[in-house]
Design a protein around this motif. Sequence first.
Motif, PDB file in Angstrom:
ATOM      1  N   TRP A   1       0.785  -1.228   0.000  1.00  0.00           N
ATOM      2  CA  TRP A   1       0.000   0.000   0.000  1.00  0.00           C
ATOM      3  C   TRP A   1       0.823   1.287   0.000  1.00  0.00           C
ATOM      4  N   TYR A   2       2.020   1.310   0.600  1.00  0.00           N
ATOM      5  CA  TYR A   2       2.741   2.592   0.630  1.00  0.00           C
ATOM      6  C   TYR A   2       3.339   2.931  -0.737  1.00  0.00           C
ATOM      7  N   ARG A   3       4.023   1.987  -1.361  1.00  0.00           N
ATOM      8  CA  ARG A   3       4.645   2.276  -2.660  1.00  0.00           C
ATOM      9  C   ARG A   3       3.606   2.565  -3.745  1.00  0.00           C
ATOM     10  N   PRO A   4       2.467   1.820  -3.804  1.00  0.00           N
ATOM     11  CA  PRO A   4       1.436   2.223  -4.774  1.00  0.00           C
ATOM     12  C   PRO A   4       0.905   3.635  -4.543  1.00  0.00           C
ATOM     13  N   LEU A   5       0.756   4.020  -3.256  1.00  0.00           N
ATOM     14  CA  LEU A   5       0.302   5.381  -2.976  1.00  0.00           C
ATOM     15  C   LEU A   5       1.350   6.401  -3.415  1.00  0.00           C
ATOM     16  N   TYR A   6       2.614   6.119  -3.152  1.00  0.00           N
ATOM     17  CA  TYR A   6       3.702   7.025  -3.537  1.00  0.00           C
ATOM     18  C   TYR A   6       3.720   7.216  -5.055  1.00  0.00           C
ATOM     19  N   ARG A   7       3.608   6.120  -5.784  1.00  0.00           N
ATOM     20  CA  ARG A   7       3.619   6.214  -7.249  1.00  0.00           C
ATOM     21  C   ARG A   7       2.352   6.868  -7.779  1.00  0.00           C
ATOM     22  N   ALA A   8       1.212   6.629  -7.113  1.00  0.00           N
ATOM     23  CA  ALA A   8      -0.031   7.268  -7.540  1.00  0.00           C
ATOM     24  C   ALA A   8       0.051   8.775  -7.342  1.00  0.00           C
ATOM     25  N   MET A   9       0.633   9.199  -6.228  1.00  0.00           N
ATOM     26  CA  MET A   9       0.792  10.640  -5.978  1.00  0.00           C
ATOM     27  C   MET A   9       1.767  11.252  -6.981  1.00  0.00           C
ATOM     28  N   ARG A  10       2.820  10.507  -7.320  1.00  0.00           N
ATOM     29  CA  ARG A  10       3.839  11.047  -8.220  1.00  0.00           C
ATOM     30  C   ARG A  10       3.325  11.139  -9.653  1.00  0.00           C
ATOM     31  N   ASN A  11       2.602  10.094 -10.111  1.00  0.00           N
ATOM     32  CA  ASN A  11       2.168  10.043 -11.517  1.00  0.00           C
ATOM     33  C   ASN A  11       0.696  10.373 -11.713  1.00  0.00           C
ATOM     34  N   ASP A  12      -0.036  10.573 -10.623  1.00  0.00           N
ATOM     35  CA  ASP A  12      -1.483  10.824 -10.685  1.00  0.00           C
ATOM     36  C   ASP A  12      -2.185   9.684 -11.416  1.00  0.00           C
ATOM     37  N   SER A  13      -1.933   8.436 -10.921  1.00  0.00           N
ATOM     38  CA  SER A  13      -2.467   7.238 -11.557  1.00  0.00           C
ATOM     39  C   SER A  13      -3.670   6.723 -10.786  1.00  0.00           C
ATOM     40  N   ALA A  14      -4.802   6.616 -11.459  1.00  0.00           N
ATOM     41  CA  ALA A  14      -6.024   6.136 -10.816  1.00  0.00           C
ATOM     42  C   ALA A  14      -5.906   4.655 -10.450  1.00  0.00           C
ATOM     43  N   LEU A  15      -5.225   3.873 -11.279  1.00  0.00           N
ATOM     44  CA  LEU A  15      -5.047   2.448 -10.999  1.00  0.00           C
ATOM     45  C   LEU A  15      -4.248   2.248  -9.712  1.00  0.00           C
ATOM     46  N   LYS A  16      -3.182   3.033  -9.542  1.00  0.00           N
ATOM     47  CA  LYS A  16      -2.363   2.921  -8.319  1.00  0.00           C
ATOM     48  C   LYS A  16      -3.151   3.365  -7.096  1.00  0.00           C
ATOM     49  N   PHE A  17      -3.982   4.391  -7.241  1.00  0.00           N
ATOM     50  CA  PHE A  17      -4.825   4.811  -6.117  1.00  0.00           C
ATOM     51  C   PHE A  17      -5.785   3.693  -5.732  1.00  0.00           C
ATOM     52  N   GLY A  18      -6.377   3.013  -6.729  1.00  0.00           N
ATOM     53  CA  GLY A  18      -7.272   1.891  -6.431  1.00  0.00           C
ATOM     54  C   GLY A  18      -6.537   0.764  -5.724  1.00  0.00           C
ATOM     55  N   TRP A  19      -5.322   0.459  -6.169  1.00  0.00           N
ATOM     56  CA  TRP A  19      -4.508  -0.568  -5.524  1.00  0.00           C
ATOM     57  C   TRP A  19      -4.239  -0.196  -4.070  1.00  0.00           C
ATOM     58  N   PHE A  20      -3.900   1.065  -3.833  1.00  0.00           N
ATOM     59  CA  PHE A  20      -3.632   1.524  -2.470  1.00  0.00           C
ATOM     60  C   PHE A  20      -4.861   1.355  -1.584  1.00  0.00           C
ATOM     61  N   PHE A  21      -6.027   1.839  -2.040  1.00  0.00           N
ATOM     62  CA  PHE A  21      -7.233   1.763  -1.206  1.00  0.00           C
ATOM     63  C   PHE A  21      -7.611   0.321  -0.898  1.00  0.00           C
ATOM     64  N   LEU A  22      -7.459  -0.568  -1.859  1.00  0.00           N
ATOM     65  CA  LEU A  22      -7.800  -1.971  -1.646  1.00  0.00           C
ATOM     66  C   LEU A  22      -6.928  -2.591  -0.560  1.00  0.00           C
ATOM     67  N   PHE A  23      -5.627  -2.466  -0.687  1.00  0.00           N
ATOM     68  CA  PHE A  23      -4.735  -3.123   0.267  1.00  0.00           C
ATOM     69  C   PHE A  23      -4.664  -2.401   1.604  1.00  0.00           C
ATOM     70  N   TYR A  24      -4.847  -1.087   1.607  1.00  0.00           N
ATOM     71  CA  TYR A  24      -4.868  -0.368   2.890  1.00  0.00           C
ATOM     72  C   TYR A  24      -6.102  -0.766   3.691  1.00  0.00           C
ATOM     73  N   LEU A  25      -7.225  -0.951   2.991  1.00  0.00           N
ATOM     74  CA  LEU A  25      -8.448  -1.390   3.668  1.00  0.00           C
ATOM     75  C   LEU A  25      -8.261  -2.794   4.227  1.00  0.00           C
ATOM     76  N   VAL A  26      -7.614  -3.710   3.462  1.00  0.00           N
ATOM     77  CA  VAL A  26      -7.400  -5.065   3.926  1.00  0.00           C
ATOM     78  C   VAL A  26      -6.460  -5.066   5.125  1.00  0.00           C
ATOM     79  N   SER A  27      -5.406  -4.237   5.083  1.00  0.00           N
ATOM     80  CA  SER A  27      -4.426  -4.240   6.182  1.00  0.00           C
ATOM     81  C   SER A  27      -4.983  -3.663   7.478  1.00  0.00           C
ATOM     82  N   THR A  28      -5.997  -2.797   7.394  1.00  0.00           N
ATOM     83  CA  THR A  28      -6.564  -2.222   8.617  1.00  0.00           C
ATOM     84  C   THR A  28      -7.617  -3.119   9.249  1.00  0.00           C
ATOM     85  N   LEU A  29      -8.079  -4.118   8.527  1.00  0.00           N
ATOM     86  CA  LEU A  29      -9.117  -5.003   9.097  1.00  0.00           C
ATOM     87  C   LEU A  29      -8.556  -5.965  10.121  1.00  0.00           C
TER      88      LEU A  29
END
Length: 201
Positions: free
Chosen positions: A173-201
């Motif tokens: 989740w951290y590296r996908p978020l970093y790359r999403a912020m850097r490149n403004d990638s919607a796919l990377k943002f989706g990857w981040f939200f999915l795994f961040y949600l799983v890791s907090t459960l």
Amino acid sequence: MAGRTRYDNPFEESGGDEVNPFAQPRPSPPSSTRLSPLPPEPADFYNDFASPHTNKDMKTMEKELLAKEAELNRREKEIRRREEAAARAGVVIEEKNWPPFFPIIHHDIKNEIPVHLQRTQYFAFASLLGLITCLFWNIACVTAAWIKGEGPKIWFLAVIYFILGCPGAYYLWYRPLYRAMRNDSALKFGWFFLFYLVSTL
């Protein structure tokens, strides 16, 4: 002036039988001791001109060095060509720079993340460091509990959580978020939200 006493000059050279009390007697040279002569040196020992045999060695060494130089130039051109091709394709080569004492990841929020997103990225980075700290503290607490009489099972689980949790959080989740912020990638943002949600459960 008849009554004046005459003093002799101690530095004045005097002839005769006077003996110098400070002079050391010269030792007589031993009759049997004789130094052996030095071995003869070759005529070109200190000469700048080399022998014909050495000239051949120098020519072969020069050829080898020229061949190595040509190989290095060829490799340098190949690496430069690959870097240019990667830059044209939009591939970013990430140099490892964090932590400073032993770089294992690439991390440069100040220069790579847009200014309006830097605060969010710093908050995510603090969350990652907080997770690593909590998992390490979990190992310390479970070790203390094991010493007081708890079973070793919880200690092994804490170590497994630490070994899998730290790199897992960074890569999932951290590296996908970093790359999403850097490149403004919607796919990377989706990857981040999915795994961040799983890791907090």
